[in-house]
Design an enzyme around this catalytic site. Sequence first.
Site, mmCIF file in Angstrom:
data_model
loop_
_atom_site.group_PDB
_atom_site.id
_atom_site.type_symbol
_atom_site.label_atom_id
_atom_site.label_comp_id
_atom_site.label_asym_id
_atom_site.label_seq_id
_atom_site.Cartn_x
_atom_site.Cartn_y
_atom_site.Cartn_z
ATOM 1 N N CYS A 193 34.692 36.789 30.088
ATOM 2 C CA CYS A 193 34.130 35.704 30.910
ATOM 3 C C CYS A 193 32.700 35.325 30.517
ATOM 4 O O CYS A 193 32.212 34.257 30.895
ATOM 5 C CB CYS A 193 34.176 36.087 32.381
ATOM 6 S SG CYS A 193 35.821 36.586 32.908
ATOM 7 N N HIS A 226 29.362 31.867 36.545
ATOM 8 C CA HIS A 226 30.769 32.163 36.257
ATOM 9 C C HIS A 226 31.536 32.125 37.580
ATOM 10 O O HIS A 226 31.080 32.661 38.586
ATOM 11 C CB HIS A 226 30.869 33.539 35.607
ATOM 12 C CG HIS A 226 32.265 34.023 35.458
ATOM 13 N ND1 HIS A 226 33.277 33.222 34.957
ATOM 14 C CD2 HIS A 226 32.840 35.216 35.764
ATOM 15 C CE1 HIS A 226 34.397 33.914 34.959
ATOM 16 N NE2 HIS A 226 34.167 35.119 35.437
ATOM 17 N N ASN A 242 39.507 31.629 38.273
ATOM 18 C CA ASN A 242 38.680 32.191 37.201
ATOM 19 C C ASN A 242 39.335 31.885 35.851
ATOM 20 O O ASN A 242 40.384 32.453 35.533
ATOM 21 C CB ASN A 242 38.553 33.699 37.437
ATOM 22 C CG ASN A 242 37.713 34.394 36.384
ATOM 23 O OD1 ASN A 242 37.390 33.816 35.349
ATOM 24 N ND2 ASN A 242 37.373 35.646 36.638
HETATM 25 O O1 UT7 Z 1 35.585 37.660 35.633
HETATM 26 C C1 UT7 Z 1 35.676 38.965 36.137
HETATM 27 C C2 UT7 Z 1 36.985 39.118 36.846
HETATM 28 N N1 UT7 Z 1 37.104 39.837 38.042
HETATM 29 C C3 UT7 Z 1 36.321 39.793 39.135
HETATM 30 O O2 UT7 Z 1 35.297 39.209 39.203
HETATM 31 C C4 UT7 Z 1 36.841 40.510 40.335
HETATM 32 C C5 UT7 Z 1 35.774 40.916 41.313
HETATM 33 N N2 UT7 Z 1 36.385 41.410 42.531
HETATM 34 C C6 UT7 Z 1 36.923 40.579 43.470
HETATM 35 O O3 UT7 Z 1 36.881 39.382 43.334
HETATM 36 C C7 UT7 Z 1 37.501 41.224 44.708
HETATM 37 O O4 UT7 Z 1 37.295 42.622 44.655
HETATM 38 C C8 UT7 Z 1 39.021 40.911 44.887
HETATM 39 C C9 UT7 Z 1 39.211 39.463 45.261
HETATM 40 C C10 UT7 Z 1 39.803 41.252 43.632
HETATM 41 C C11 UT7 Z 1 39.577 41.747 46.040
HETATM 42 O O5 UT7 Z 1 38.848 41.488 47.231
HETATM 43 P P1 UT7 Z 1 38.290 42.681 48.116
HETATM 44 O O6 UT7 Z 1 37.649 42.082 49.292
HETATM 45 O O7 UT7 Z 1 37.458 43.563 47.224
HETATM 46 O O8 UT7 Z 1 39.610 43.381 48.564
HETATM 47 P P2 UT7 Z 1 40.077 44.889 48.323
HETATM 48 O O9 UT7 Z 1 40.499 45.111 46.915
HETATM 49 O O10 UT7 Z 1 39.043 45.804 48.902
HETATM 50 O O11 UT7 Z 1 41.374 44.944 49.237
HETATM 51 C C12 UT7 Z 1 41.299 44.794 50.679
HETATM 52 C C13 UT7 Z 1 42.703 44.739 51.218
HETATM 53 C C14 UT7 Z 1 43.595 45.850 50.702
HETATM 54 O O12 UT7 Z 1 44.447 46.246 51.753
HETATM 55 P P3 UT7 Z 1 44.134 47.565 52.621
HETATM 56 O O13 UT7 Z 1 44.116 48.695 51.635
HETATM 57 O O14 UT7 Z 1 42.800 47.329 53.247
HETATM 58 O O15 UT7 Z 1 45.274 47.606 53.584
HETATM 59 C C15 UT7 Z 1 44.418 45.196 49.631
HETATM 60 O O16 UT7 Z 1 45.672 45.808 49.443
HETATM 61 O O17 UT7 Z 1 43.342 43.520 50.832
HETATM 62 C C16 UT7 Z 1 44.589 43.802 50.205
HETATM 63 N N3 UT7 Z 1 44.832 42.784 49.186
HETATM 64 C C17 UT7 Z 1 45.477 41.639 49.476
HETATM 65 N N4 UT7 Z 1 45.999 41.156 50.609
HETATM 66 C C18 UT7 Z 1 46.583 39.934 50.571
HETATM 67 C C19 UT7 Z 1 44.480 42.786 47.879
HETATM 68 N N5 UT7 Z 1 44.892 41.655 47.307
HETATM 69 C C20 UT7 Z 1 45.504 40.920 48.268
HETATM 70 C C21 UT7 Z 1 46.122 39.652 48.274
HETATM 71 N N6 UT7 Z 1 46.631 39.218 49.442
HETATM 72 N N7 UT7 Z 1 46.196 38.890 47.180
#
Ligand code: UT7
Length: 332
Positions: A117, A259, A289
């Site tokens: 990225c 980004h 992204n």
């Molecule tokens: O260019 C570089 C590329 N990558 C990035 O920049 C990624 C950076 N990180 C992020 O953008 C975020 O960490 C994410 C969007 C990937 C995830 O968001 P988050 O607020 O960090 O969520 P999390 O991973 O802490 O998950 C929270 C909850 C989990 O459930 P439990 O364990 O709390 O029950 C996940 O299983 O949300 C759940 N979850 C979803 N629920 C519905 C994860 N993905 C999804 C989804 N839909 N798509």
Amino acid sequence: MQYKTKILGTGKYLPKKVLTNFDIEKIVDTSDQWIFERTGIKERRISNPEGGELPSDMAAMASENALNAANLTPNDIDLIILSTVFPDYRLPCTTSVVMEKLGMTKQCPGIDISPACSGFVYGVHIAESFIRNGTYKNVLVIGTEKLSGGLNWKDRSTCILFGDGCGAAVLGRAPEGDKSEILSSVIQTDHTGGKFLHMKEGGAAIPFSKEILEEDDHYIKMAGRDLFKVATRTLSDNAKEAIEKANLKLSDIKWMVPHQANIRIIEKCGELLGIPSEKVIVNIQKYGNTSAATIPIAFHEAIEEGKIKRGDLVLFNAFGAGVTSGATVLRY
Ligand code: UT7
């Protein structure tokens, strides 16, 4: 003799197919509300390689736009730097394919790079160095990605985030007295975060195999939360360093073009830098992204919409798998 560098023209290409959050609701256990609230994304584009939307096709179309805006033809280009993590082929390099598609009849060097990225910011840094020392006059910098090809459509934590597209810019010598100029840039790689985003299959370490397929190791895997933390810190540190190098203050920046990985990362970065949201260019809701393509697409659209104007001080700010990162300060 040293030369000042300016951005002469920009361009973009976005695939025709739109995939909305509602479409993804039908594929994995997620919701439009979750995706929008946690990422800022509403929809993304998915390229159709058979329909003329290979990374090289998108690159050629975005580059034609950028060349037109710069009043140049493909044969005026002296160097191409193309960033992608999804090349058309392992060999030949994608720059070679793009040269053919642009109809270039002269030879020039082409460099494929893959800092994910951060690729466009890396490309601008390399281009500016070559232009400044007089090696090349006009350099085409491209970020072209087909990340949808590496997504596991069973993994809701990654498949919702990424999309396909391309952005390009032609950089060249700024004439004497021209106010437009690349003022500074910073590029970094923090290898300690390499484990946070990877796609290991297919390289020399892990050749393609039946086991790889069974384990889904041919897809992008990501530790989202870890990357989130590194991203916010890195983005603000790099921005401060680049602004200081340019002998400017944060308050001098008229536009930040970050980004587009997650709206919450963008907002946190703005907060850490004290840059208010009305100065931040955001289009993540439309495209998700697109890796190395996010900054040149967002920059190009902001110019088209009449937001960013010649003479404005602009900050590009990127991070990606590696963890690579970089910032550019320019007077557009
Ligand atoms: O260019 C570089 C590329 N990558 C990035 O920049 C990624 C950076 N990180 C992020 O953008 C975020 O960490 C994410 C969007 C990937 C995830 O968001 P988050 O607020 O960090 O969520 P999390 O991973 O802490 O998950 C929270 C909850 C989990 O459930 P439990 O364990 O709390 O029950 C996940 O299983 O949300 C759940 N979850 C979803 N629920 C519905 C994860 N993905 C999804 C989804 N839909 N798509």
